[in-house]
Enzyme design. Structure first.
Site, mmCIF file in Angstrom:
data_model
loop_
_atom_site.group_PDB
_atom_site.id
_atom_site.type_symbol
_atom_site.label_atom_id
_atom_site.label_comp_id
_atom_site.label_asym_id
_atom_site.label_seq_id
_atom_site.Cartn_x
_atom_site.Cartn_y
_atom_site.Cartn_z
ATOM 1 N N LYS A 13 36.283 43.819 25.347
ATOM 2 C CA LYS A 13 37.571 43.111 25.223
ATOM 3 C C LYS A 13 37.442 41.863 24.338
ATOM 4 O O LYS A 13 38.273 41.625 23.464
ATOM 5 C CB LYS A 13 38.114 42.692 26.601
ATOM 6 N N ARG A 87 43.884 40.398 36.531
ATOM 7 C CA ARG A 87 42.755 41.139 37.100
ATOM 8 C C ARG A 87 43.054 41.622 38.520
ATOM 9 O O ARG A 87 42.195 42.246 39.141
ATOM 10 C CB ARG A 87 41.540 40.207 37.159
ATOM 11 N N ARG A 126 23.145 41.186 26.291
ATOM 12 C CA ARG A 126 24.128 40.359 25.567
ATOM 13 C C ARG A 126 23.598 38.948 25.324
ATOM 14 O O ARG A 126 23.052 38.304 26.206
ATOM 15 C CB ARG A 126 25.432 40.286 26.371
ATOM 16 N N ARG A 159 24.868 34.357 29.277
ATOM 17 C CA ARG A 159 25.839 33.924 30.297
ATOM 18 C C ARG A 159 25.204 33.944 31.681
ATOM 19 O O ARG A 159 24.441 34.856 31.998
ATOM 20 C CB ARG A 159 27.047 34.872 30.274
ATOM 21 N N ARG A 170 30.189 41.939 39.885
ATOM 22 C CA ARG A 170 31.358 41.954 38.994
ATOM 23 C C ARG A 170 31.967 43.360 38.924
ATOM 24 O O ARG A 170 33.190 43.518 38.892
ATOM 25 C CB ARG A 170 30.953 41.462 37.596
HETATM 26 P P1 AMP Z 1 35.076 37.136 32.009
HETATM 27 O O1 AMP Z 1 34.584 36.221 30.926
HETATM 28 O O2 AMP Z 1 36.445 37.678 31.723
HETATM 29 O O3 AMP Z 1 34.090 38.214 32.343
HETATM 30 O O4 AMP Z 1 35.246 36.241 33.324
HETATM 31 C C1 AMP Z 1 34.146 35.550 33.874
HETATM 32 C C2 AMP Z 1 34.444 35.157 35.306
HETATM 33 O O5 AMP Z 1 35.571 34.264 35.341
HETATM 34 C C3 AMP Z 1 34.827 36.297 36.245
HETATM 35 O O6 AMP Z 1 33.716 36.967 36.786
HETATM 36 C C4 AMP Z 1 35.618 35.537 37.308
HETATM 37 O O7 AMP Z 1 34.772 34.831 38.188
HETATM 38 C C5 AMP Z 1 36.384 34.522 36.489
HETATM 39 N N1 AMP Z 1 37.678 35.065 36.024
HETATM 40 C C6 AMP Z 1 38.075 35.268 34.737
HETATM 41 N N2 AMP Z 1 39.322 35.744 34.699
HETATM 42 C C7 AMP Z 1 39.740 35.852 35.982
HETATM 43 C C8 AMP Z 1 40.933 36.311 36.602
HETATM 44 N N3 AMP Z 1 41.967 36.759 35.867
HETATM 45 N N4 AMP Z 1 41.001 36.268 37.945
HETATM 46 C C9 AMP Z 1 39.984 35.813 38.698
HETATM 47 N N5 AMP Z 1 38.819 35.385 38.181
HETATM 48 C C10 AMP Z 1 38.687 35.398 36.833
#
Ligand code: AMP
Length: 215
Positions: A13, A87, A126, A159, A170
């Protein structure tokens, strides 16, 4: 236009968002990026969500929706990519309400479909640039110099949630909370699934085709 990129962690994404921004000039809303920036800047919100977010679990809906509403206030108008939000079904319903208030709506949802084995392979390999955010994969898209970004020579980092232990959490969160969104958007006829197991250029050809209306 409001475009949602839906998919498991490391489904591509973020990488495709960067390409869409360059080619079509969309604005990017990545809730993960906003959260990480708050954590790095040690804001009140960042301090509150650091532990839960870095554990791989989802941040509670109320906090995320509030964060998104605040972020939108400071955003100029334009076509938007929603990356990592919504999400949960509750977030999707809330987004519908927020957009409706602005006389707007979701136009297209692209679901990035990737095998779990591929996700794990991508996550553990990554590496991300500390300066520009460019993403590398130590197997399929290695940086030219070890540990350095090809574009600006800045250091690459891993990360905190890109570990084998955290990706399991996750993926579990994805399956229980996010996967139901596939049906939510299927029902509204806005969802298009693409096979995102391939390399980023092949995926990009498909995404570009969709945005050019060739679907
Ligand atoms: P990402 O970079 O999209 O993988 O997001 C990293 C982390 O941020 C996730 O594992 C969640 O802990 C938090 N996070 C990001 N977007 C959301 C969302 N829409 N709802 C809840 N937690 C989120």
């Amino acid at each position: 236009m409001n475009l949602i990129l839906l998919g498991a962690p490391a489904s591509g994404k973020g990488t495709q968002s960067i390409k869409i921004i360059k080619e079509f000039g969309f604005l990017h809303i990545s809730t993960g990026d906003i959260i990480r920036s708050n954590i790095n800047n040690q804001t009140e919100f960042g301090i509150k969500v650091k532990k839960i977010s870095e554990s791989g679990k989802l941040v509670p809906d109320s906090l995320i929706i509030n964060m998104v509403s605040e972020h939108l206030k400071n955003l100029k108008s334009g076509n938007l990519i929603w990356d990592g939000f919504p999400r949960t079904i509750f977030q999707a319903e809330s987004l519908d309400v927020i957009l409706k208030k602005n006389n707007s709506k979701i136009d297209l949802v692209i679901n990035f479909d990737v095998l779990e084995t591929k996700i794990i392979e991508r996550v553990v390999n990554r590496r991300i640039c500390t300066k520009c955010g460019e993403s590398y994969n130590l197997i399929s898209n290695k940086p030219k110099t070890n540990g350095k970004c090809n574009l600006d020579n800045a250091d690459l980092y891993i990360r905190k949630d890109d570990t084998l232990e955290k990706i399991k959490v996750r993926l579990e969160q994805y399956k229980t909370s996010t996967m139901p969104l596939i049906n939510y958007y299927k029902k509204s006829g806005k969802l298009i699934k693409i096979d995102a197991n391939e390399n980023e250029e092949t995926i990009w050809t498909k995404v570009k085709g969709l945005l050019n209306g060739n679907y």
